[in-house]
Enzyme design. Sequence first.
Site, PDB file in Angstrom:
ATOM      1  N   GLY A 121      18.303  -6.052  -0.491  1.00 11.91           N
ATOM      2  CA  GLY A 121      18.433  -7.378  -1.107  1.00 11.91           C
ATOM      3  C   GLY A 121      17.160  -8.192  -1.175  1.00 11.91           C
ATOM      4  N   ASN A 122      16.164  -7.882  -0.324  1.00 15.60           N
ATOM      5  CA  ASN A 122      14.941  -8.674  -0.311  1.00 15.60           C
ATOM      6  C   ASN A 122      13.837  -7.828   0.316  1.00 15.60           C
ATOM      7  OD1 ASN A 122      12.956 -10.773   0.478  1.00 15.60           O
ATOM      8  ND2 ASN A 122      14.592 -12.179  -0.111  1.00 15.60           N
ATOM      9  N   TYR A 145       1.926  -0.838  15.163  1.00 17.89           N
ATOM     10  CA  TYR A 145       1.009  -1.079  14.065  1.00 17.89           C
ATOM     11  C   TYR A 145       1.183  -0.027  12.977  1.00 17.89           C
ATOM     12  CZ  TYR A 145      -2.842  -3.330  11.899  1.00 17.89           C
ATOM     13  OH  TYR A 145      -3.594  -4.054  11.038  1.00 17.89           O
ATOM     14  N   ASP A 168      -7.634  -7.369   1.257  1.00 15.94           N
ATOM     15  CA  ASP A 168      -7.395  -6.072   1.909  1.00 15.94           C
ATOM     16  C   ASP A 168      -8.206  -6.003   3.196  1.00 15.94           C
ATOM     17  OD1 ASP A 168      -6.283  -3.521   2.175  1.00 15.94           O
ATOM     18  OD2 ASP A 168      -8.041  -2.574   1.263  1.00 15.94           O
ATOM     19  N   ARG A 179      -9.815   0.392  10.976  1.00  8.53           N
ATOM     20  CA  ARG A 179      -8.588   0.692  11.730  1.00  8.53           C
ATOM     21  C   ARG A 179      -7.808  -0.565  12.095  1.00  8.53           C
ATOM     22  NH1 ARG A 179      -8.506   6.002  13.214  1.00  8.53           N
ATOM     23  NH2 ARG A 179     -10.470   7.113  12.991  1.00  8.53           N
ATOM     24  N   TYR A 186      -3.477   9.629   0.232  1.00  3.55           N
ATOM     25  CA  TYR A 186      -3.374   9.334   1.660  1.00  3.55           C
ATOM     26  C   TYR A 186      -2.420   8.147   1.878  1.00  3.55           C
ATOM     27  CZ  TYR A 186      -4.497   8.554   6.475  1.00  3.55           C
ATOM     28  OH  TYR A 186      -4.384   8.408   7.837  1.00  3.55           O
ATOM     29  N   ASP A 209      -6.858  -0.795  -1.120  1.00  5.02           N
ATOM     30  CA  ASP A 209      -5.784   0.207  -1.267  1.00  5.02           C
ATOM     31  C   ASP A 209      -4.425  -0.419  -1.559  1.00  5.02           C
ATOM     32  OD1 ASP A 209      -5.183  -0.926   1.167  1.00  5.02           O
ATOM     33  OD2 ASP A 209      -5.578   0.857   2.352  1.00  5.02           O
ATOM     34  N   ASP A 210      -4.397  -1.713  -1.870  1.00  3.43           N
ATOM     35  CA  ASP A 210      -3.120  -2.399  -2.087  1.00  3.43           C
ATOM     36  C   ASP A 210      -2.862  -2.675  -3.558  1.00  3.43           C
ATOM     37  OD1 ASP A 210      -2.323  -2.937   0.709  1.00  3.43           O
ATOM     38  OD2 ASP A 210      -4.277  -3.919   0.705  1.00  3.43           O
ATOM     39  N   LYS A 253      -2.873  -2.956   8.311  1.00  6.99           N
ATOM     40  CA  LYS A 253      -3.056  -4.414   8.312  1.00  6.99           C
ATOM     41  C   LYS A 253      -2.183  -5.040   7.221  1.00  6.99           C
ATOM     42  CE  LYS A 253      -5.359  -6.629  11.395  1.00  6.99           C
ATOM     43  NZ  LYS A 253      -4.394  -6.707  12.474  1.00  6.99           N
ATOM     44  N   ASP A 280       0.882  -1.167   0.000  1.00  3.78           N
ATOM     45  CA  ASP A 280       0.000   0.000   0.000  1.00  3.78           C
ATOM     46  C   ASP A 280       0.921   1.218   0.000  1.00  3.78           C
ATOM     47  OD1 ASP A 280      -1.577   2.156   0.602  1.00  3.78           O
ATOM     48  OD2 ASP A 280      -2.541   1.260   2.364  1.00  3.78           O
TER      49      ASP A 280
HETATM   50  C1  F6R Z   1      -5.474  -1.607   5.630  1.00  2.00           C
HETATM   51  C2  F6R Z   1      -5.960  -0.330   6.127  1.00  2.00           C
HETATM   52  C3  F6R Z   1      -6.236  -0.065   7.553  1.00  2.00           C
HETATM   53  C4  F6R Z   1      -5.581   1.244   7.947  1.00  2.00           C
HETATM   54  C5  F6R Z   1      -6.186   1.862   9.161  1.00  2.00           C
HETATM   55  C6  F6R Z   1      -5.393   3.084   9.580  1.00  2.00           C
HETATM   56  O1  F6R Z   1      -5.387  -1.536   4.274  1.00  2.00           O
HETATM   57  O2  F6R Z   1      -6.119   0.540   5.311  1.00  2.00           O
HETATM   58  O3  F6R Z   1      -5.834  -1.100   8.394  1.00  2.00           O
HETATM   59  O4  F6R Z   1      -4.220   1.033   8.126  1.00  2.00           O
HETATM   60  O5  F6R Z   1      -7.503   2.102   8.953  1.00  2.00           O
HETATM   61  O6  F6R Z   1      -5.970   4.272   9.277  1.00  2.00           O
HETATM   62  P1  F6R Z   1      -5.190   5.645   9.582  1.00  2.00           P
HETATM   63  O7  F6R Z   1      -4.067   5.693   8.594  1.00  2.00           O
HETATM   64  O8  F6R Z   1      -6.185   6.706   9.331  1.00  2.00           O
HETATM   65  O9  F6R Z   1      -4.742   5.589  11.002  1.00  2.00           O
HETATM   66 MG    MG Z   2      -4.622  -2.373   2.476  1.00  2.00          MG
HETATM   67 MG    MG Z   3      -4.378   0.634   4.060  1.00  2.00          MG
END
Ligand code: F6R
Ligand code: MG
Ligand code: MG
Length: 379
Positions: free
Chosen positions: A102-103, A230, A130, A267, A89, A51-52, A233, A11
């Site tokens: 390298g990877n 974190y 996703d 989230r 974003y 979004d990936d 995801k 992403d």
């Molecule tokens: C996975 C994804 C969510 C965001 C999460 C964070 O593709 O998009 O897990 O990482 O909603 O949102 P922000 O960036 O607003 O904290």
């Molecule tokens: Mg994603």
């Molecule tokens: Mg995302």
Amino acid sequence: MMTTLTVIKADVGSIGGHVAPSRNLLDTISRHVARGMDDLISDFYVAHTGDDIAILMVHDKGVGHEEIHRLAWEAFKAGTATAQEQGLYGAGQDLLVDSFSGNVKGAGPAVAEMEFQPRANEPFLMFLADKTEPGAYNLPLYLAFADPMNTGGLLLSPEITKGFRFRVMDVSYTHGDRVIELATPEDLYNLAALLRDNDRFVVESIFSRHDGEQAAAVSTTRLHNIAGKYTGKDDPVMLVRVQKNFPATGEILAPYAIAHYVGGFMRGSHVGPLMPVKHGTGCSYFDGPPIVSGWGFCVKNGRLTEPVDLFDHPFWDAVRSRAADKAMEMRRQGFSGPAMLPYSELEYGGIVRILEKLEPRFTIRAAKKEAKETELVPA
Ligand code: F6R
Ligand code: MG
Ligand code: MG
């Protein structure tokens, strides 16, 4: 000639929140990967789910090849520049290290790769998901490769009745790759005991016990293990070879009709049903629901056919509508119980801070009178 399929996804920015990448971003990445057609790769395909963005490459360099990984890394870097120009974003969000070493494994992008001697005709499937985690594929893979209630071929086809060998990774272990191999049918219960825990135990690969050939490869990246916190995801990718000595395409797809509950909704901190969607689907309701898309290809002499959309069929409309009902049903209970993930899987540290602040406000009521010794002895 051996063929390698490598899919690397990241992403690196999206429109309107974590919804879908821009056309420009996809074009930048495609243009960059096309440069590898001179001497590195024999074909490629760029796809997105939510979004990936995933780059599928065909080549003869084997798995984990530095130049192949570099090509994808640099394409995502170029994409990040476009995402920044456009103000998308989360530009560059999954590129977690400053420089490529390298990877791409351990650097943020998810990767699944397989090297094999192609059969006379070589059908395979690519899955992109996703708003979920690598363990989201555990149940579908268990059912497709180990359960005759799903896969009639386990009873009918001499090539697959010998069963499969599953390599499972403990993704909570961060000092190296902690893996175990289990063979079905003998290890069926052992396998189920591990795979019920999607956060921790993830199917990494599957091999035929008939001829040792690899059937499946899954990305096992845990972004929060890399970043220490974190960062989004893990949104896993998967490659699966099908037919003859492997389950049929329909047997691999059938478990997605369950729309089973997985982690990663809103989230990255909630539980929602995994909805099988058509190509190009973004995210919507409650930043989800978790989605999976499927691409069917054949590969010959290093070249891909055009893809088919595995979930673009009237049958899946009924599943999608059930998945929407399941999503709304779970959402009705908000933060309560299984609707939200355990602390260890929450995307934000906010709850931990709330609990820390509440700590001094707890009181302990006067301790109860000590029970007499005789009362403690069981009758
Ligand atoms: C996975 C994804 C969510 C965001 C999460 C964070 O593709 O998009 O897990 O990482 O909603 O949102 P922000 O960036 O607003 O904290
Ligand atoms: Mg994603
Ligand atoms: Mg995302």
